[in-house]
Design a protein around this motif. Structure first.
Motif, PDB file in Angstrom:
ATOM      1  N   LEU A 277       0.846  -1.204   0.000  1.00 24.03           N
ATOM      2  CA  LEU A 277       0.000   0.000   0.000  1.00 24.03           C
ATOM      3  C   LEU A 277       0.876   1.246   0.000  1.00 24.03           C
ATOM      4  O   LEU A 277       1.025   1.930   1.010  1.00 24.03           O
ATOM      5  N   HIS A 278       1.507   1.495  -1.116  1.00 28.96           N
ATOM      6  CA  HIS A 278       2.342   2.698  -1.246  1.00 28.96           C
ATOM      7  C   HIS A 278       1.491   3.786  -1.886  1.00 28.96           C
ATOM      8  O   HIS A 278       1.130   3.693  -3.064  1.00 28.96           O
ATOM      9  N   PRO A 279       1.121   4.828  -1.145  1.00 29.62           N
ATOM     10  CA  PRO A 279       0.177   5.820  -1.668  1.00 29.62           C
ATOM     11  C   PRO A 279       0.760   6.760  -2.714  1.00 29.62           C
ATOM     12  O   PRO A 279       0.016   7.437  -3.409  1.00 29.62           O
ATOM     13  N   ASP A 280       2.084   6.819  -2.839  1.00 27.07           N
ATOM     14  CA  ASP A 280       2.701   7.809  -3.718  1.00 27.07           C
ATOM     15  C   ASP A 280       3.316   7.219  -4.979  1.00 27.07           C
ATOM     16  O   ASP A 280       3.803   7.960  -5.827  1.00 27.07           O
ATOM     17  N   LEU A 281       3.314   5.885  -5.115  1.00 26.29           N
ATOM     18  CA  LEU A 281       3.928   5.258  -6.272  1.00 26.29           C
ATOM     19  C   LEU A 281       2.966   4.269  -6.907  1.00 26.29           C
ATOM     20  O   LEU A 281       2.215   3.598  -6.206  1.00 26.29           O
ATOM     21  N   PRO A 282       2.974   4.148  -8.235  1.00 28.88           N
ATOM     22  CA  PRO A 282       2.183   3.100  -8.894  1.00 28.88           C
ATOM     23  C   PRO A 282       2.628   1.728  -8.404  1.00 28.88           C
ATOM     24  O   PRO A 282       3.815   1.488  -8.183  1.00 28.88           O
ATOM     25  N   SER A 283       1.672   0.831  -8.240  1.00 32.49           N
ATOM     26  CA  SER A 283       1.965  -0.483  -7.682  1.00 32.49           C
ATOM     27  C   SER A 283       1.334  -1.576  -8.535  1.00 32.49           C
ATOM     28  O   SER A 283       0.349  -1.352  -9.237  1.00 32.49           O
ATOM     29  N   LYS A 284       1.908  -2.777  -8.441  1.00 32.71           N
ATOM     30  CA  LYS A 284       1.262  -3.956  -9.002  1.00 32.71           C
ATOM     31  C   LYS A 284       0.310  -4.532  -7.957  1.00 32.71           C
ATOM     32  O   LYS A 284       0.546  -4.431  -6.764  1.00 32.71           O
ATOM     33  N   THR A 285      -0.764  -5.133  -8.428  1.00 31.62           N
ATOM     34  CA  THR A 285      -1.757  -5.693  -7.500  1.00 31.62           C
ATOM     35  C   THR A 285      -1.855  -7.207  -7.623  1.00 31.62           C
ATOM     36  O   THR A 285      -2.814  -7.808  -7.161  1.00 31.62           O
ATOM     37  N   THR A 286      -0.839  -7.831  -8.227  1.00 33.79           N
ATOM     38  CA  THR A 286      -0.926  -9.266  -8.516  1.00 33.79           C
ATOM     39  C   THR A 286       0.052 -10.097  -7.702  1.00 33.79           C
ATOM     40  O   THR A 286       0.257 -11.264  -7.993  1.00 33.79           O
ATOM     41  N   ALA A 287       0.685  -9.503  -6.681  1.00 36.37           N
ATOM     42  CA  ALA A 287       1.694 -10.239  -5.918  1.00 36.37           C
ATOM     43  C   ALA A 287       1.047 -11.327  -5.064  1.00 36.37           C
ATOM     44  O   ALA A 287      -0.058 -11.171  -4.565  1.00 36.37           O
ATOM     45  N   ASP A 288       1.767 -12.445  -4.887  1.00 29.81           N
ATOM     46  CA  ASP A 288       1.257 -13.507  -4.021  1.00 29.81           C
ATOM     47  C   ASP A 288       2.312 -13.970  -3.008  1.00 29.81           C
ATOM     48  O   ASP A 288       2.126 -14.964  -2.319  1.00 29.81           O
ATOM     49  N   SER A 289       3.417 -13.239  -2.939  1.00 26.31           N
ATOM     50  CA  SER A 289       4.428 -13.538  -1.929  1.00 26.31           C
ATOM     51  C   SER A 289       5.242 -12.271  -1.687  1.00 26.31           C
ATOM     52  O   SER A 289       5.110 -11.285  -2.407  1.00 26.31           O
ATOM     53  N   PHE A 290       6.093 -12.315  -0.675  1.00 28.70           N
ATOM     54  CA  PHE A 290       6.932 -11.158  -0.377  1.00 28.70           C
ATOM     55  C   PHE A 290       8.145 -11.084  -1.292  1.00 28.70           C
ATOM     56  O   PHE A 290       8.869 -10.097  -1.289  1.00 28.70           O
ATOM     57  N   ASP A 291       8.389 -12.131  -2.045  1.00 27.30           N
ATOM     58  CA  ASP A 291       9.544 -12.162  -2.936  1.00 27.30           C
ATOM     59  C   ASP A 291       9.143 -11.670  -4.319  1.00 27.30           C
ATOM     60  O   ASP A 291       8.016 -11.831  -4.751  1.00 27.30           O
ATOM     61  N   GLY A 292      10.107 -11.068  -5.002  1.00 29.16           N
ATOM     62  CA  GLY A 292       9.835 -10.658  -6.381  1.00 29.16           C
ATOM     63  C   GLY A 292       9.827  -9.150  -6.530  1.00 29.16           C
ATOM     64  O   GLY A 292       9.470  -8.404  -5.622  1.00 29.16           O
ATOM     65  N   LEU A 293      10.191  -8.707  -7.721  1.00 30.87           N
ATOM     66  CA  LEU A 293      10.337  -7.285  -8.014  1.00 30.87           C
ATOM     67  C   LEU A 293       9.035  -6.516  -7.820  1.00 30.87           C
ATOM     68  O   LEU A 293       9.004  -5.438  -7.247  1.00 30.87           O
ATOM     69  N   GLY A 294       7.926  -7.067  -8.318  1.00 32.62           N
ATOM     70  CA  GLY A 294       6.672  -6.328  -8.310  1.00 32.62           C
ATOM     71  C   GLY A 294       6.058  -6.134  -6.946  1.00 32.62           C
ATOM     72  O   GLY A 294       5.107  -5.376  -6.801  1.00 32.62           O
ATOM     73  N   ASN A 295       6.602  -6.800  -5.919  1.00 35.16           N
ATOM     74  CA  ASN A 295       6.009  -6.703  -4.598  1.00 35.16           C
ATOM     75  C   ASN A 295       6.540  -5.525  -3.801  1.00 35.16           C
ATOM     76  O   ASN A 295       6.092  -5.271  -2.696  1.00 35.16           O
ATOM     77  N   SER A 296       7.508  -4.818  -4.340  1.00 32.81           N
ATOM     78  CA  SER A 296       8.003  -3.578  -3.754  1.00 32.81           C
ATOM     79  C   SER A 296       7.778  -2.460  -4.763  1.00 32.81           C
ATOM     80  O   SER A 296       8.353  -2.480  -5.851  1.00 32.81           O
ATOM     81  N   SER A 297       6.937  -1.499  -4.415  1.00 33.75           N
ATOM     82  CA  SER A 297       6.670  -0.387  -5.338  1.00 33.75           C
ATOM     83  C   SER A 297       7.947   0.376  -5.652  1.00 33.75           C
ATOM     84  O   SER A 297       8.150   0.853  -6.776  1.00 33.75           O
ATOM     85  N   PHE A 298       8.812   0.512  -4.659  1.00 30.62           N
ATOM     86  CA  PHE A 298      10.060   1.236  -4.851  1.00 30.62           C
ATOM     87  C   PHE A 298      10.957   0.526  -5.859  1.00 30.62           C
ATOM     88  O   PHE A 298      11.473   1.129  -6.806  1.00 30.62           O
ATOM     89  N   LEU A 299      11.140  -0.798  -5.678  1.00 25.23           N
ATOM     90  CA  LEU A 299      11.981  -1.557  -6.606  1.00 25.23           C
ATOM     91  C   LEU A 299      11.353  -1.629  -7.993  1.00 25.23           C
ATOM     92  O   LEU A 299      12.056  -1.650  -9.006  1.00 25.23           O
TER      93      LEU A 299
END
Length: 380
Positions: free
Chosen positions: A55-77
């Motif tokens: 839930l990063h309010p200031d950056l576009p995010s992916k909504t398809t993550a299913d684990s804490f691992d992976g690039l798309g699960n960090s809005s910053f990365l």
């Protein structure tokens, strides 16, 4: 100083039932946040999670993550991947804009009020406090007009990913300089005849700027979109802004749309004085005079900008007709599960694309204010 607690309304979409769950995120300290869910509860053990949402309010995010691992699960990365070698530039632009607005916006707003009220004593005093060592002793009204508009340009410079404003400013500066050289008496007469109209419109434009800055957190996700390698195409794939500020951004967009289109009357007056020594003299096939021009619907006004090449070239990009049509009715809603703006009469528009269009509004606001600045200078 202690921390002021900031609140942002956020949401996430359940991967099982597709319902949008709303909540509030609070900034409670340096790097510290707290989440409150409306009608939900927080759990301490995430071992059985089937969905991960950042839930990063200031950056576009992916909504398809299913684990804490992976690039798309960090809005910053994720931004680092999408922006590539422009990531550091993005961070610096974001940092600079947030810093100057958080620290100096209240003082600048007060300073601009003194400018509009022609309160020279308070204007000079506030300008010296605001600019500190950069303040230079003013020699008269010309300097006052220049310094505040130039400061406004510096204030918003971190958002200038595209060159729309710079090209439009160059257009209007050339026309103004030429009109001064060839038709100064006509220009001065027109400027004085319409001085109060110019000041009133400046107030309208500054109100748009206030709405823009006051809603900066809602708009800033569009900064990253404007810098992506593939621009809006990347934003339309599977990126969302997990916050719902559509009503406020719609009001900002529509208010700005009306105010800057009103300013085109003065843009064309300057162009006509330069080309034909008469503010009412349009090229063959154009409106008969400025009064007729002012009565055109906004879409038709833009078509008359032929002599102002940068204005005409960039206007339809800044004011995408599909976006304007999509948000122009109160029936439009932000469908949180899909991330789309939905209306009965127009094709859906991704909310993130609308945010990216909204951040571009700074270009026509500044271009319109620059035009009116020149008219105030011509009236001296």
């Amino acid at each position: 100083r202690g921390w002021i607690r900031y609140r942002t309304v956020v949401f996430f979409v359940c991967a099982k039932c597709n319902a949008a769950a709303r909540g509030k995120m609070y900034l409670t300290g340096s790097g510290s946040t707290r989440l409150e869910l409306d009608g939900g509860k927080l759990i301490s053990d995430s071992s059985d999670s089937y969905q991960i949402v950042t839930l990063h309010p200031d950056l576009p995010s992916k909504t398809t993550a299913d684990s804490f691992d992976g690039l798309g699960n960090s809005s910053f990365l994720l931004q680092r991947d999408l922006l590539g070698d422009r990531f550091q530039e993005f961070n610096e632009r974001l940092r600079m804009f947030r810093s100057v607005t958080d620290n100096d916006w209240v003082a600048f707003r007060r300073w601009f009020g003194y400018y509009l009220d022609k309160n020279r004593e308070q204007f000079d005093r506030e300008g010296e406090k605001l600019l500190d060592k950069a303040w230079k002793r003013l020699r008269g009204e010309f300097d006052r007009h220049h310094v505040i508009h130039f400061t406004l340009e510096l204030f918003t410079a971190p958002l200038m990913v595209e060159t729309f404003f710079l090209k439009m400013k160059e257009d209007i500066a050339i026309v103004y300089t030429s009109a001064i050289d060839t038709s100064a008496p006509v220009l001065k007469q027109f400027a004085n005849d319409h001085l109060q109209d110019v000041i009133n419109l400046l107030r309208d434009l500054f109100h748009c700027l206030e709405l823009y800055i006051d809603n900066r957190s809602s708009i800033l996700p569009g900064l990253a979109v404007g810098m992506y390698k593939h621009g809006e195409e990347a934003a339309q794939r599977d990126l969302h802004v997990l916050r719902d500020d559509f009503p406020r951004l719609r009001d900002l967009y529509l208010a700005t749309f009306e105010a800057v289109h009103h300013s085109l009357e003065f843009v064309m007056a300057l162009a006509n004085i330069d080309a034909r020594k008469d503010p009412d003299a349009f090229p063959a096939g154009g409106p008969k005079n400025l009064k007729k021009f002012s009565k055109l619907v906004n879409g038709e006004k833009a078509k008359v900008l032929g002599t102002m090449k940068a204005w005409q070239h960039h206007w339809s990009t800044i004011f995408d007709r599909s976006v304007r049509n999509a948000i122009g009715h109160h029936s439009v809603r932000h469908d949180l599960p899909s991330g789309m703006l939905i209306s009965r009469d127009n094709a859906p528009v991704p909310y993130l694309v609308f945010v990216a269009k909204t951040i571009r509004l700074i270009h026509p606001i500044l271009a319109a204010e620059t035009t009116l600045k020149y008219l105030r200078m011509a009236a001296i």
